[in-house]
Design a protein around this motif. Structure first.
Motif, PDB file in Angstrom:
ATOM      1  N   LEU A  18       0.839  -1.199   0.000  1.00 21.47           N
ATOM      2  CA  LEU A  18       0.000   0.000   0.000  1.00 21.47           C
ATOM      3  C   LEU A  18       0.875   1.251   0.000  1.00 21.47           C
ATOM      4  CD1 LEU A  18      -2.725   1.455   0.175  1.00 21.47           C
ATOM      5  CD2 LEU A  18      -2.606   1.179   2.659  1.00 21.47           C
ATOM      6  N   GLY A  19       1.953   1.231   0.792  1.00 24.80           N
ATOM      7  CA  GLY A  19       2.863   2.377   0.832  1.00 24.80           C
ATOM      8  C   GLY A  19       3.501   2.644  -0.517  1.00 24.80           C
ATOM      9  N   VAL A  20       3.937   1.582  -1.210  1.00 20.23           N
ATOM     10  CA  VAL A  20       4.538   1.725  -2.542  1.00 20.23           C
ATOM     11  C   VAL A  20       3.497   2.293  -3.513  1.00 20.23           C
ATOM     12  CG1 VAL A  20       5.476   0.437  -4.517  1.00 20.23           C
ATOM     13  CG2 VAL A  20       6.273  -0.072  -2.198  1.00 20.23           C
ATOM     14  N   PHE A  21       2.289   1.753  -3.463  1.00 13.67           N
ATOM     15  CA  PHE A  21       1.210   2.220  -4.332  1.00 13.67           C
ATOM     16  C   PHE A  21       0.919   3.700  -4.090  1.00 13.67           C
ATOM     17  CE2 PHE A  21      -3.390   2.964  -4.813  1.00 13.67           C
ATOM     18  CZ  PHE A  21      -3.519   2.760  -6.175  1.00 13.67           C
ATOM     19  N   CYS A  22       0.776   4.085  -2.834  1.00 15.40           N
ATOM     20  CA  CYS A  22       0.455   5.476  -2.500  1.00 15.40           C
ATOM     21  C   CYS A  22       1.574   6.432  -2.905  1.00 15.40           C
ATOM     22  CB  CYS A  22       0.149   5.609  -1.009  1.00 15.40           C
ATOM     23  SG  CYS A  22      -1.413   4.849  -0.528  1.00 15.40           S
ATOM     24  N   ARG A  23       2.831   6.015  -2.742  1.00 12.28           N
ATOM     25  CA  ARG A  23       3.953   6.866  -3.167  1.00 12.28           C
ATOM     26  C   ARG A  23       3.954   7.043  -4.678  1.00 12.28           C
ATOM     27  NH1 ARG A  23       6.270   4.201   1.017  1.00 12.28           N
ATOM     28  NH2 ARG A  23       7.310   2.638  -0.262  1.00 12.28           N
ATOM     29  N   HIS A  24       3.646   5.970  -5.404  1.00 13.35           N
ATOM     30  CA  HIS A  24       3.592   6.046  -6.867  1.00 13.35           C
ATOM     31  C   HIS A  24       2.500   7.029  -7.297  1.00 13.35           C
ATOM     32  CE1 HIS A  24       3.559   3.613 -10.897  1.00 13.35           C
ATOM     33  NE2 HIS A  24       3.766   4.886 -11.072  1.00 13.35           N
ATOM     34  N   VAL A  25       1.320   6.916  -6.698  1.00 13.23           N
ATOM     35  CA  VAL A  25       0.221   7.838  -7.007  1.00 13.23           C
ATOM     36  C   VAL A  25       0.608   9.264  -6.608  1.00 13.23           C
ATOM     37  CG1 VAL A  25      -2.181   8.442  -6.472  1.00 13.23           C
ATOM     38  CG2 VAL A  25      -1.551   6.047  -6.845  1.00 13.23           C
ATOM     39  N   GLY A  26       1.257   9.403  -5.459  1.00 13.45           N
ATOM     40  CA  GLY A  26       1.692  10.722  -4.994  1.00 13.45           C
ATOM     41  C   GLY A  26       2.668  11.393  -5.948  1.00 13.45           C
ATOM     42  N   ARG A  27       3.599  10.610  -6.504  1.00 17.83           N
ATOM     43  CA  ARG A  27       4.554  11.175  -7.480  1.00 17.83           C
ATOM     44  C   ARG A  27       3.826  11.686  -8.723  1.00 17.83           C
ATOM     45  NH1 ARG A  27       7.876   6.900  -5.741  1.00 17.83           N
ATOM     46  NH2 ARG A  27       7.234   5.577  -7.477  1.00 17.83           N
ATOM     47  N   THR A  28       2.806  10.956  -9.158  1.00 13.85           N
ATOM     48  CA  THR A  28       2.022  11.395 -10.311  1.00 13.85           C
ATOM     49  C   THR A  28       1.297  12.696  -9.994  1.00 13.85           C
ATOM     50  OG1 THR A  28       1.735   9.122 -11.081  1.00 13.85           O
ATOM     51  CG2 THR A  28       0.149  10.759 -11.894  1.00 13.85           C
ATOM     52  N   ILE A  29       0.714  12.780  -8.821  1.00 18.22           N
ATOM     53  CA  ILE A  29       0.000  13.993  -8.402  1.00 18.22           C
ATOM     54  C   ILE A  29       0.949  15.179  -8.396  1.00 18.22           C
ATOM     55  CG2 ILE A  29      -1.150  15.122  -6.444  1.00 18.22           C
ATOM     56  CD1 ILE A  29      -2.373  12.315  -5.813  1.00 18.22           C
ATOM     57  N   GLU A  30       2.145  14.984  -7.877  1.00 24.59           N
ATOM     58  CA  GLU A  30       3.139  16.058  -7.835  1.00 24.59           C
ATOM     59  C   GLU A  30       3.627  16.429  -9.231  1.00 24.59           C
ATOM     60  OE1 GLU A  30       4.098  17.934  -5.213  1.00 24.59           O
ATOM     61  OE2 GLU A  30       2.493  16.843  -4.192  1.00 24.59           O
ATOM     62  N   ARG A  31       3.911  15.415 -10.061  1.00 26.03           N
ATOM     63  CA  ARG A  31       4.440  15.662 -11.404  1.00 26.03           C
ATOM     64  C   ARG A  31       3.516  16.560 -12.219  1.00 26.03           C
ATOM     65  NH1 ARG A  31       5.505  10.609 -13.096  1.00 26.03           N
ATOM     66  NH2 ARG A  31       7.677  10.868 -12.497  1.00 26.03           N
ATOM     67  N   TYR A  32       2.212  16.350 -12.094  1.00 25.97           N
ATOM     68  CA  TYR A  32       1.255  17.110 -12.896  1.00 25.97           C
ATOM     69  C   TYR A  32       0.553  18.232 -12.118  1.00 25.97           C
ATOM     70  CZ  TYR A  32       1.955  13.415 -16.291  1.00 25.97           C
ATOM     71  OH  TYR A  32       2.519  12.539 -17.180  1.00 25.97           O
ATOM     72  N   GLY A  33       0.961  18.455 -10.877  1.00 26.10           N
ATOM     73  CA  GLY A  33       0.349  19.514 -10.082  1.00 26.10           C
ATOM     74  C   GLY A  33      -1.150  19.330  -9.933  1.00 26.10           C
ATOM     75  N   MET A  34      -1.575  18.116  -9.634  1.00 24.37           N
ATOM     76  CA  MET A  34      -3.001  17.793  -9.626  1.00 24.37           C
ATOM     77  C   MET A  34      -3.773  18.379  -8.448  1.00 24.37           C
ATOM     78  SD  MET A  34      -3.114  13.850 -10.882  1.00 24.37           S
ATOM     79  CE  MET A  34      -2.596  13.369 -12.522  1.00 24.37           C
ATOM     80  N   ILE A  35      -3.160  18.382  -7.263  1.00 30.77           N
ATOM     81  CA  ILE A  35      -3.876  18.813  -6.063  1.00 30.77           C
ATOM     82  C   ILE A  35      -3.010  19.799  -5.294  1.00 30.77           C
ATOM     83  CG2 ILE A  35      -4.945  18.091  -3.895  1.00 30.77           C
ATOM     84  CD1 ILE A  35      -5.416  15.344  -5.155  1.00 30.77           C
ATOM     85  N   GLY A  36      -3.597  20.928  -4.911  1.00 26.37           N
ATOM     86  CA  GLY A  36      -2.873  21.941  -4.152  1.00 26.37           C
ATOM     87  C   GLY A  36      -3.479  22.148  -2.772  1.00 26.37           C
ATOM     88  N   ASP A  37      -2.808  22.942  -1.990  1.00 28.57           N
ATOM     89  CA  ASP A  37      -3.259  23.243  -0.631  1.00 28.57           C
ATOM     90  C   ASP A  37      -4.636  23.924  -0.673  1.00 28.57           C
ATOM     91  OD1 ASP A  37      -2.993  23.292   2.150  1.00 28.57           O
ATOM     92  OD2 ASP A  37      -2.176  25.321   2.125  1.00 28.57           O
ATOM     93  N   GLY A  38      -5.555  23.429   0.126  1.00 28.90           N
ATOM     94  CA  GLY A  38      -6.881  24.010   0.217  1.00 28.90           C
ATOM     95  C   GLY A  38      -7.868  23.546  -0.850  1.00 28.90           C
ATOM     96  N   ASP A  39      -7.441  22.666  -1.752  1.00 31.70           N
ATOM     97  CA  ASP A  39      -8.345  22.191  -2.807  1.00 31.70           C
ATOM     98  C   ASP A  39      -9.481  21.359  -2.228  1.00 31.70           C
ATOM     99  OD1 ASP A  39      -6.885  23.412  -4.783  1.00 31.70           O
ATOM    100  OD2 ASP A  39      -6.069  21.566  -5.641  1.00 31.70           O
ATOM    101  N   ARG A  40     -10.611  21.437  -2.893  1.00 32.64           N
ATOM    102  CA  ARG A  40     -11.757  20.580  -2.600  1.00 32.64           C
ATOM    103  C   ARG A  40     -11.879  19.643  -3.796  1.00 32.64           C
ATOM    104  NH1 ARG A  40     -15.498  22.597   1.274  1.00 32.64           N
ATOM    105  NH2 ARG A  40     -17.261  21.773   0.094  1.00 32.64           N
TER     106      ARG A  40
END
Length: 194
Positions: A18-40
């Protein structure tokens, strides 16, 4: 979840995966700037493994990122094909355990505007329209969908073979003059990883 403890019960090996999966998803989110602080963020949830694993990864990610965002979920259930009550209860329990509020939206898969026509494209467009309306209602600027890498590749090949054009689902797609974005946090994750 607020205590910083894991949202799901699992043995050590499963927690590691689960940790590996979540880190992989997290890297994608960061790479494309998908979610920022305060987003809904509204999660389009079908009840299948893709959308539920996306919900889990986005919720778990809040444990280690220095930003805060809010998660909401909506499922579009066609009145002609209602979800099994047992499945509905499991989805509600899963998301409830993650602390993500879920709204079930019952609608017709065959609205009058289709004039009797129906195909996969119209169905997907109708579901997306309903989710857009729910995102607006909740004040969410982001709609997250659980399309993984295999979906992206399949869509690309279908568009190439059936439409004669090289196009696909993008990781981040703006709609309504940028007032709403569709994101696909699993777009670099294979179905096997999910």
């Amino acid at each position: 979840p607020a205590s910083g403890r894991c949202c799901v019960q699992a043995d050590a090996a499963s927690r590691k995966k689960l940790g590996v999966f979540c880190r992989h998803v997290g890297r994608t989110i960061e790479r494309y700037g998908m979610i920022g602080d305060g987003d809904r963020v509204l999660l389009g949830v079908s009840g299948g493994k893709d959308s539920l694993s996306m919900a889990l990864a986005l919720r778990e990610r809040l444990r280690w990122v220095p930003i805060r965002y809010e998660l909401f979920a909506a499922t579009v259930e066609w009145s002609e094909h209602p979800m099994d009550e047992a499945d509905r209860s499991r989805v509600e329990a899963f998301l409830g355990g993650l602390g993500i509020p879920l709204r079930r939206i019952v609608a017709s898969a065959h609205p009058p505007s289709f004039r009797g026509r129906f195909d996969c494209y119209l169905c997907a467009r109708n579901r997306r329209r309903i989710l857009f309306e729910e995102a607006r209602r909740l004040g969410c600027g982001t709609l997250a969908l659980g399309h993984h890498l295999d979906d992206v590749v399949e869509t690309t090949l279908m568009n190439l073979c059936y439409q004669g054009q090289f196009s696909t689902m993008m990781p981040v797609q703006p709609f309504f003059d940028g007032r709403l974005r569709v994101i696909r946090p699993l777009c670099e994750t294979t179905e096997r990883e999910v």
